[in-house]
Design a protein around this motif. Structure first.
Motif, PDB file in Angstrom:
ATOM      1  N   TYR A   1       1.918   1.313  10.488  1.00 26.43           N
ATOM      2  CA  TYR A   1       1.919   2.782  10.162  1.00 26.43           C
ATOM      3  C   TYR A   1       1.436   3.227   8.816  1.00 26.43           C
ATOM      4  O   TYR A   1       0.780   4.166   8.261  1.00 26.43           O
ATOM      5  N   VAL A   2       2.159   2.561   7.810  1.00 30.79           N
ATOM      6  CA  VAL A   2       1.910   2.782   6.267  1.00 30.79           C
ATOM      7  C   VAL A   2       0.510   2.426   5.888  1.00 30.79           C
ATOM      8  O   VAL A   2      -0.099   3.239   5.325  1.00 30.79           O
ATOM      9  N   ALA A   3       0.000   1.351   6.555  1.00 29.17           N
ATOM     10  CA  ALA A   3      -1.267   0.679   6.032  1.00 29.17           C
ATOM     11  C   ALA A   3      -2.261   1.708   6.613  1.00 29.17           C
ATOM     12  O   ALA A   3      -3.388   2.265   5.989  1.00 29.17           O
ATOM     13  N   CYS A   4      -2.076   2.337   7.756  1.00 28.21           N
ATOM     14  CA  CYS A   4      -3.020   3.171   8.571  1.00 28.21           C
ATOM     15  C   CYS A   4      -3.071   4.447   7.828  1.00 28.21           C
ATOM     16  O   CYS A   4      -4.066   5.312   7.856  1.00 28.21           O
ATOM     17  N   THR A   5      -1.929   4.968   7.624  1.00 29.33           N
ATOM     18  CA  THR A   5      -2.006   6.497   6.729  1.00 29.33           C
ATOM     19  C   THR A   5      -2.358   6.384   5.335  1.00 29.33           C
ATOM     20  O   THR A   5      -2.277   7.400   4.840  1.00 29.33           O
ATOM     21  N   ARG A   6      -2.827   5.552   4.987  1.00 24.94           N
ATOM     22  CA  ARG A   6      -3.302   5.476   3.441  1.00 24.94           C
ATOM     23  C   ARG A   6      -4.790   5.866   3.437  1.00 24.94           C
ATOM     24  O   ARG A   6      -5.225   6.163   2.358  1.00 24.94           O
ATOM     25  N   ALA A   7      -5.310   5.953   4.360  1.00 25.98           N
ATOM     26  CA  ALA A   7      -6.856   6.335   4.600  1.00 25.98           C
ATOM     27  C   ALA A   7      -6.859   7.600   4.408  1.00 25.98           C
ATOM     28  O   ALA A   7      -6.354   8.531   5.308  1.00 25.98           O
ATOM     29  N   LEU A   8      -7.721   8.115   3.511  1.00 28.00           N
ATOM     30  CA  LEU A   8      -7.959   9.564   3.347  1.00 28.00           C
ATOM     31  C   LEU A   8      -9.176  10.194   4.492  1.00 28.00           C
ATOM     32  O   LEU A   8      -9.191  11.306   4.605  1.00 28.00           O
ATOM     33  N   GLU A   9     -10.091   9.202   4.383  1.00 25.07           N
ATOM     34  CA  GLU A   9     -11.328   9.672   5.092  1.00 25.07           C
ATOM     35  C   GLU A   9     -11.730   8.583   6.211  1.00 25.07           C
ATOM     36  O   GLU A   9     -12.269   9.183   7.366  1.00 25.07           O
TER      37      GLU A   9
ATOM     38  N   VAL B   1      -9.859   2.781   4.715  1.00 25.77           N
ATOM     39  CA  VAL B   1      -9.062   1.673   4.771  1.00 25.77           C
ATOM     40  C   VAL B   1      -9.304   0.610   5.896  1.00 25.77           C
ATOM     41  O   VAL B   1      -9.770   1.189   7.005  1.00 25.77           O
ATOM     42  N   GLY B   2      -9.144  -0.685   5.684  1.00 31.98           N
ATOM     43  CA  GLY B   2      -9.436  -1.598   6.698  1.00 31.98           C
ATOM     44  C   GLY B   2      -8.329  -2.309   7.002  1.00 31.98           C
ATOM     45  O   GLY B   2      -7.758  -3.068   6.332  1.00 31.98           O
ATOM     46  N   VAL B   3      -7.987  -2.546   8.380  1.00 27.62           N
ATOM     47  CA  VAL B   3      -6.887  -3.308   8.773  1.00 27.62           C
ATOM     48  C   VAL B   3      -7.430  -4.318   9.974  1.00 27.62           C
ATOM     49  O   VAL B   3      -7.686  -3.992  10.825  1.00 27.62           O
ATOM     50  N   MET B   4      -7.295  -5.800   9.357  1.00 28.15           N
ATOM     51  CA  MET B   4      -8.087  -6.751  10.228  1.00 28.15           C
ATOM     52  C   MET B   4      -6.875  -7.425  10.791  1.00 28.15           C
ATOM     53  O   MET B   4      -5.745  -7.789  10.237  1.00 28.15           O
ATOM     54  N   GLY B   5      -7.402  -8.079  11.964  1.00 31.88           N
ATOM     55  CA  GLY B   5      -6.427  -8.879  12.634  1.00 31.88           C
ATOM     56  C   GLY B   5      -5.257  -8.305  13.411  1.00 31.88           C
ATOM     57  O   GLY B   5      -4.122  -8.876  13.390  1.00 31.88           O
ATOM     58  N   CYS B   6      -5.518  -6.942  13.938  1.00 34.90           N
ATOM     59  CA  CYS B   6      -4.594  -6.398  14.935  1.00 34.90           C
ATOM     60  C   CYS B   6      -4.467  -7.039  15.989  1.00 34.90           C
ATOM     61  O   CYS B   6      -4.720  -6.022  17.052  1.00 34.90           O
ATOM     62  N   ASP B   7      -4.158  -8.237  16.229  1.00 35.45           N
ATOM     63  CA  ASP B   7      -4.147  -8.820  17.590  1.00 35.45           C
ATOM     64  C   ASP B   7      -2.672  -9.441  17.861  1.00 35.45           C
ATOM     65  O   ASP B   7      -1.847  -9.472  17.002  1.00 35.45           O
TER      66      ASP B   7
ATOM     67  N   ALA C   1       0.717  -1.145  -0.261  1.00 38.89           N
ATOM     68  CA  ALA C   1       0.161   0.114  -0.008  1.00 38.89           C
ATOM     69  C   ALA C   1       1.012   1.217  -0.067  1.00 38.89           C
ATOM     70  O   ALA C   1       0.269   2.458  -0.286  1.00 38.89           O
ATOM     71  N   LYS C   2       2.128   1.113   0.217  1.00 35.55           N
ATOM     72  CA  LYS C   2       2.953   2.373   0.384  1.00 35.55           C
ATOM     73  C   LYS C   2       2.769   3.154  -1.069  1.00 35.55           C
ATOM     74  O   LYS C   2       2.893   2.563  -2.041  1.00 35.55           O
ATOM     75  N   GLY C   3       2.768   4.572  -0.903  1.00 31.62           N
ATOM     76  CA  GLY C   3       2.646   5.392  -1.884  1.00 31.62           C
ATOM     77  C   GLY C   3       1.105   5.543  -2.550  1.00 31.62           C
ATOM     78  O   GLY C   3       0.875   6.178  -3.445  1.00 31.62           O
ATOM     79  N   LEU C   4       0.203   4.686  -2.051  1.00 32.31           N
ATOM     80  CA  LEU C   4      -0.925   4.825  -2.438  1.00 32.31           C
ATOM     81  C   LEU C   4      -1.956   5.504  -1.569  1.00 32.31           C
ATOM     82  O   LEU C   4      -1.699   5.467  -0.353  1.00 32.31           O
ATOM     83  N   GLU C   5      -3.181   5.906  -1.988  1.00 31.06           N
ATOM     84  CA  GLU C   5      -4.204   6.441  -1.104  1.00 31.06           C
ATOM     85  C   GLU C   5      -5.395   5.838  -1.320  1.00 31.06           C
ATOM     86  O   GLU C   5      -5.879   5.595  -2.499  1.00 31.06           O
ATOM     87  N   PHE C   6      -6.409   5.841  -0.219  1.00 34.01           N
ATOM     88  CA  PHE C   6      -7.868   5.285  -0.363  1.00 34.01           C
ATOM     89  C   PHE C   6      -8.426   6.090   0.437  1.00 34.01           C
ATOM     90  O   PHE C   6      -8.182   6.469   1.498  1.00 34.01           O
TER      91      PHE C   6
ATOM     92  N   LEU D   1     -10.773   4.958   8.455  1.00 33.53           N
ATOM     93  CA  LEU D   1      -9.896   3.881   8.903  1.00 33.53           C
ATOM     94  C   LEU D   1     -10.566   3.239   9.872  1.00 33.53           C
ATOM     95  O   LEU D   1     -11.252   3.457  10.838  1.00 33.53           O
ATOM     96  N   LEU D   2     -10.445   1.992   9.598  1.00 34.00           N
ATOM     97  CA  LEU D   2     -11.142   0.586  10.691  1.00 34.00           C
ATOM     98  C   LEU D   2     -10.046  -0.367  10.903  1.00 34.00           C
ATOM     99  O   LEU D   2      -9.620  -0.929  10.268  1.00 34.00           O
ATOM    100  N   LEU D   3      -9.495  -0.422  12.034  1.00 33.57           N
ATOM    101  CA  LEU D   3      -8.823  -1.335  12.612  1.00 33.57           C
ATOM    102  C   LEU D   3      -9.654  -2.548  13.497  1.00 33.57           C
ATOM    103  O   LEU D   3     -10.532  -1.994  14.153  1.00 33.57           O
ATOM    104  N   THR D   4      -9.433  -3.714  13.117  1.00 37.57           N
ATOM    105  CA  THR D   4     -10.357  -4.868  14.099  1.00 37.57           C
ATOM    106  C   THR D   4      -9.162  -5.763  14.584  1.00 37.57           C
ATOM    107  O   THR D   4      -7.976  -5.754  14.229  1.00 37.57           O
ATOM    108  N   GLY D   5      -9.758  -6.479  15.705  1.00 40.52           N
ATOM    109  CA  GLY D   5      -9.036  -7.619  16.251  1.00 40.52           C
ATOM    110  C   GLY D   5     -10.117  -8.444  16.975  1.00 40.52           C
ATOM    111  O   GLY D   5     -11.323  -8.078  17.167  1.00 40.52           O
TER     112      GLY D   5
END
Length: 68
Positions: free
Chosen positions: A49-57, A12-18, A4-9, A59-63
């Motif tokens: 950090y890279v994954a989380c900062t790709r979100a423009l509007e 963004v959902g990041v799952m499995g943050c356990d 995801a580095k260099g991209l923007e969305f 961000l969903l983190l799940t675990g």
């Protein structure tokens, strides 16, 4: 996450943050010493950090377990 580095969305959902999933237990168990373990955690932290900062509007983190 590294792709995801260099991209923007818009969202963004990041799952499995356990623990045990991020970083994987296998990577932690394979660490030869404390320095390598620190590098594993630091690399995973940078990727998250890279994954989380790709979100423009949005961000969903799940675990599975409650987190803070």
């Amino acid at each position: 996450m590294g792709l995801a580095k260099g991209l923007e969305f818009r969202a963004v959902g990041v799952m499995g943050c356990d623990e045990g999933i991020l970083p994987l237990d296998e990577r932690v168990a394979d660490a030869a010493d404390e320095a390598e373990l620190d590098e594993i955690y630091e690399a995973e932290r940078r990727l998250l950090y890279v994954a989380c900062t790709r979100a423009l509007e949005h961000l969903l983190l799940t675990g599975k377990t409650p987190t803070s």
